[in-house]
Structure formats: structure tokens, C-alpha cells
Write a protein that holds these residues in place. Sequence first.
Motif, PDB file in Angstrom:
ATOM      1  N   SER A  56       0.840  -1.212   0.000  1.00  0.00           N
ATOM      2  CA  SER A  56       0.000   0.000   0.000  1.00  0.00           C
ATOM      3  C   SER A  56       0.867   1.252   0.000  1.00  0.00           C
ATOM      4  O   SER A  56       0.571   2.234  -0.689  1.00  0.00           O
ATOM      5  N   LEU A  57       1.942   1.208   0.782  1.00  0.00           N
ATOM      6  CA  LEU A  57       2.856   2.347   0.847  1.00  0.00           C
ATOM      7  C   LEU A  57       3.548   2.563  -0.492  1.00  0.00           C
ATOM      8  O   LEU A  57       3.694   3.691  -0.966  1.00  0.00           O
ATOM      9  N   TYR A  58       3.946   1.459  -1.130  1.00  0.00           N
ATOM     10  CA  TYR A  58       4.584   1.555  -2.455  1.00  0.00           C
ATOM     11  C   TYR A  58       3.603   2.136  -3.475  1.00  0.00           C
ATOM     12  O   TYR A  58       3.956   3.029  -4.268  1.00  0.00           O
ATOM     13  N   ASN A  59       2.387   1.640  -3.465  1.00  0.00           N
ATOM     14  CA  ASN A  59       1.381   2.108  -4.432  1.00  0.00           C
ATOM     15  C   ASN A  59       1.017   3.570  -4.224  1.00  0.00           C
ATOM     16  O   ASN A  59       0.514   4.227  -5.133  1.00  0.00           O
ATOM     17  N   ARG A  60       1.266   4.090  -3.024  1.00  0.00           N
ATOM     18  CA  ARG A  60       1.003   5.497  -2.749  1.00  0.00           C
ATOM     19  C   ARG A  60       1.885   6.399  -3.610  1.00  0.00           C
ATOM     20  O   ARG A  60       1.496   7.506  -3.983  1.00  0.00           O
ATOM     21  N   TYR A  61       3.082   5.917  -3.949  1.00  0.00           N
ATOM     22  CA  TYR A  61       4.049   6.742  -4.678  1.00  0.00           C
ATOM     23  C   TYR A  61       4.322   6.260  -6.109  1.00  0.00           C
ATOM     24  O   TYR A  61       5.108   6.878  -6.819  1.00  0.00           O
TER      25      TYR A  61
END
Length: 720
Positions: free
Chosen positions: A359-364
Motif C-alpha cells: 500500500s505504501l509503495y502504491n502510494r508513490y
Amino acid sequence: MASKGKALVLSSCSTSGNSHELNNQEGPLWKHVKKLDLPTTGKRGGGNRPWVCNFCGTQYIGTYYRVKGHLLKTEGTGISACKKVDADMLKVLQKLQDDFESKKKNATLSTILSFSNDEPNKKRKGDSGTQGQSKTTSREDLDRKIGRLFFSASLPFNLARNPYWKDLVTSLANSNLQGYVPPSSEKLRTTILKEERNYVDKLLEYKKFSWEENGVSIVCDGWIDNQRHPLINFFAVSIKGPIFLKVVDASGEYKNPTYMKNLFAEIVKEVGPNKVVQLITDNDMVYRTAGLSLEDEFPHIYWTPCVAHTLKLVVKTICSPPSKEQNPKANELCAWIGDLEKDAQLIINFVLNHHDALSLYNRYSNVKMLKIGETRFTSMILMITHIKLVRDSLVQMVADADWSFYRSDDEEKSQTIKKCVLDDLWWDKVDYFLEFTGPIWEMLKLIDVDEPMLHRVYEMWDNMVEKIQGIIFRHEKKDHLVDSSNFFDYIQSILVDAWKKSNTPLHCAAHSLIPMYYGKKWLSSRAGRVPPHQDSEISKHRSAYLSRVYSDTEHFHQVQEEFARFVTGVGLVGGIEAIKARDEVEPITWWVLHGASVPLLQRLALRLLAQPVTLSSRERNWSKHSQIQTIRKNKLSTSRAEDLVYVRHNLRLITKGDEKCREGASKFWDMDVEEFDIEGEPELNALNMNVDESTLPSFTHMDYNGENGGKNEEIEEVAF
């Protein structure tokens, strides 16, 4: 009760239109009986009424079901057959009833679909509205019905890109057929399948016609399907494109060189021995042994290993450095490559296996994190390339305040990832790895096509080694003319060893027939270049090839003399236009235009310059071959299963040669993208670039373990 139930079902669907008009009260056989008045007293059952047969004059009481049973002589209907209806009249009556049933079926389906599509605010016939609005509504209804088909049958959305699907819909939209009923499943798998095979055979005739003049290569590759059956597929590849020949289940025999050699010989005889130039397989030792045995039976046919497979084995060797015990020097030189692979794999696995990290990766990032199949071929290049592509997103991910969550969850791994991602020196290693393996990857992409490449391999391999040398020496800040590099020496030894195992007299003969290599422009473009006839290795292999192909002394001397005239430019091959064209036109075009004065050599050139060097583009068809499992489940007969595979593969290969099917709305239509949850064009483009090594469904590849002396002991998972 059954009749009453049916009537209720039809009544619930008959909200409009034709189904009411096509109920049993309007059956065509009522015209061949005389309806009597219903009784005014007593029981008057639902659809029962008295009637008299027009043929035999007998009076009965019953529904239309009994009318059919009487006139059509149907057993088990509770009524006697009419003895006055002869065979000819029975055919007429049956035809009337069949047509009625077909129309009733279509009308019922139409009303069901119309009922399910009905909307409270939808304008109906007679309502106010423009013609344009009516057309729009109609198109929307059709779109929803198409969607309903996809959803109900779980059809992949990528089917909408299929050009045959579009052809079907367009044909139906422009058709004037009234009351058309789609074929049944039985007709599809019997009559239509057989007709389609015959149609495909006719489409392929133009490709086969070129085999006589330009020759053909037999391409073979083996896989183990989901049921652990070893399957071997065969293609015939010519200048006109590939043709799928057949697939063979080699259960219990695929490790037997004698069996494989006999199988190869059978395919060669089916195609025509005089048309076959070479047999291409991968580097499996069983294939190698069987292919070399085939040369004894057909001396003019060469076994050649797939060049793409050889290059992938080169990458595998580079990316899998030996242990300190095996080779301390090589381990010291290449240990950093192994460490880089472990780091990259850790990053990808950690992100994909932790929901919060993903989720954190997909945020950026708008680029999805792809898990590369562990093929042990070029998977590391793909993995490192992908890591570099998403570098900025990874940096933002580990710098985010939420990343600290992983200190308690998996502190060691999260800290290792953060250290790598924020380390410029680590990224320098990423850049260096991709840079020095770049020439290998570029050559792999150039030769891994359905185009003639046999004559270009020798030169391309030399150029690849030279480019790698320049990159390594530049990185080490050395001059290759006066300095040495231990790392390059190790990489070069891998490349030279692979070339020795792959190079055949066939490659050298084809290389010798390229007119450009005898022209001033090519010879002067780089210091040290010599024409092929002055290279001792090439000359040795060329002579060996010619002596095998032209076994009789007369023809051998003639072709040698013609080659000498070609090299020295004597006669028409040395005319002003011919000399000028050496640097300007494709080799095969040059031989067509200027080779008539050396007929034997011209015929040879037109054959050798039309051959491929890889089987990888054929390997991709195995992503479709999971259908073999479905074929077994459906218990299709062997002949039908073979027809289905033959038609499926060749229809796909035919459209591959059509520019319209490679671009626009049909682009990527034959890729199984549903397995990846891929939605947009950018992801599809990325997947297409990596199509042979990405995360497409895996099958087990019968691979050869070169480090074990070529024994076929290693079962290797390959994902294309």
C-alpha cells in the motif's frame, strides 16, 4: 402439471412482442386437424380441447402436445400414431414443427433478454424521442448483452481485443439473416472444427509454396504440462512465417535420444527432406544427440541450437557465479552480482508479501510491482530493470514516516531494504550490471523474431563481445589496447565457450553469402576487418558445409567456382549495379537481382538467407497450451484435440503477420494478460517487452544442465 408449469414460465416472460404469438395455440400442426367446440359443461382442463385429424378422421381430446404425437408419430405421448401420414408427409410436418420450435426459442430468449434489460424510465416504441436517441439506446443494450456474456461465462476481458471476435460481431451486425440460431456445441466440435481446419490449411498454402525455393526450418521444443505429460511441439518456419505442425505426447520417451531422432525424421519426411535446411532445438543433451544423429540420415540438414536459448544460458552463468570452492577467482570477481540479485529479490518479495508495504509503495508509484518468474535465464536482468524503473517510488516509500512500522514487524529486512534503496553506490552497481549485460539483452531482442537471422548471427556475436569489452574497460578506466581486465576475461570465456557450442558450418556458410561483407564500405568501417573468405575459421566451416550439401564432386566443384566468382566480382555478380547494391539492399534481394550467373550459389543463398535462429517466439505458444489440460477434461477424441490445437495455433500465427492485429484495438490480443491483473496500456507495453520471461503461467521446461556435462537431470521451471 408440467404443461401448466411451462405455460406459466412463458407467460412470465411474455411481456412484449413475439413470444405470445408463438405459443402452442399457434403451433403449425393445428392446421392439419379440425378444432371442435369446447364443451359447455363438465371439465375443460387447461389446454385440452377436442379435435379431429384431417388425415385419418379420428377424434381425440388433448393439447398441442398430443397433436404433435399423433401426426409426427412420436412414441410415449399417450396417443396413437396416424396411419395415414406417409413418409413424405411426415418430413413436411416435421420441417414445419422444427421451424416453429426454432422461432419460438429465439422469441423466448429475446423477451427474456428484453425483460432483464428493461428499465423504468426507458422510452418504448411510440414514445417521444429522436431517432439518434433510439440508436444510442439500442447500442447500449447490445453492449450490455455482450458484457453479460463475458460475465456469465467468466470470459477474459482481453477477448474483446481478439480480431476474430470483432469480425464475428461486425458480420452479425451487417447480416440480413432472419431467425439465425447459433451452432450447437456438438456442431462446433465436429463439423465446424473440421471445416475450419480445412480452411486454415488453404490459408497456409501460400507459406508452404515458398518452401521449395527458400527452404524451411523445423523448430522443436519440449514442455511438461500441468498433468506432467511431456509434450513436444513442432513448427515449420520459413521466410513467409511459422506454421504449427503438430504436438506429440512423448510420455516415457522424451529422454530417449533414439526415440527423439526417429520423431525428428518423421517430421522431416512429412515436410519433405529436400525442403528442410535445419532443425532448431534448445541445448538439451537429448535433443543434441538426436539432432546430430539426424544429420547421419540427412547429411544436408543441420542440427542447430537455439541462439536465444544459448544467450539465456550465458546470462544464467554470469548471474550464478561459482562458489569459492569451485572457482575462487571467479567467485571473487562476480560475488557482487549474486549479492545484487539477493537484494533486488528481497525488495520485491518484501513489498509484495506485506500488505502495508505494498500500500505504501502504491502510494508513490503508478507502476505495479511485478514478480519476475525465477527462470534462471534472463530473469535477473528483468528484475533489476524493473527495480531501476521504480527507483524514485522506492526511495519515497522507505523515506515515508509509515515505513518505521516495519522496525517491529521485520526490522532486519526493512533496514536492509532501506539501506540499499538510499545507497547511491548500490544503484551504481545496478547501472553497471544493466550496462554490461545490455549488449546481450539487445542481441537477444534482435534475433528473437520471426525473421531470417541465420546469416547475421556470426557478426552480431562479434559485435556483442566487442561492446561488452568497451563497457567493462571504460568502467575500470583502462585501455583495452594495453591493459587487461580479469572481469572481462572471465565474461569473455563464458561467451567464447557458448559460441563454440552453438556455431555450426551452417552459420559460417550463411555469413559468407552476405554481399555487404565484401564491399569497401563495410570493410573500411572498422580497423582489422577482413572479408569472410579471408577468415580461416569461416572458410573452414564453409567448405565443410558445401562438401556435405553437394556430395557429388561435379556439383561441389561448380559451387566452389561460383563462390570464387562471387567473391572476386567476375561476370554479372561484379557488374557496376551489383557492386553498388552490395551496401544498399538486403542480402536476399541482392541475390534475386544479381545472382543469376551463379545459379547453384544463388539457390543456396536464397535458402540460407531465409532461415531463423531461435525458437523462443514459438515457446510463447505454450502459454496457450494449458488448453491441453482442458482438452483432456472434456474427453475430446484424439483427432478432435489435434484439430483444435492445430487450428488454434495457426489462426494466431496467421494474424501475427497482419499489421492491423499488432497495433490499435487488437494490440496484445493473444496475450494471457488476465493472469496479471493488468489494466492499462503502459503495463501491457512493459509486459510485451518481457513477454518470454515475465510472470506468465509457468510450465516445466525440459532443460539441459550444462554444468553437469549436459545430462538431462535438471527440471527447470520456466515462466514466459
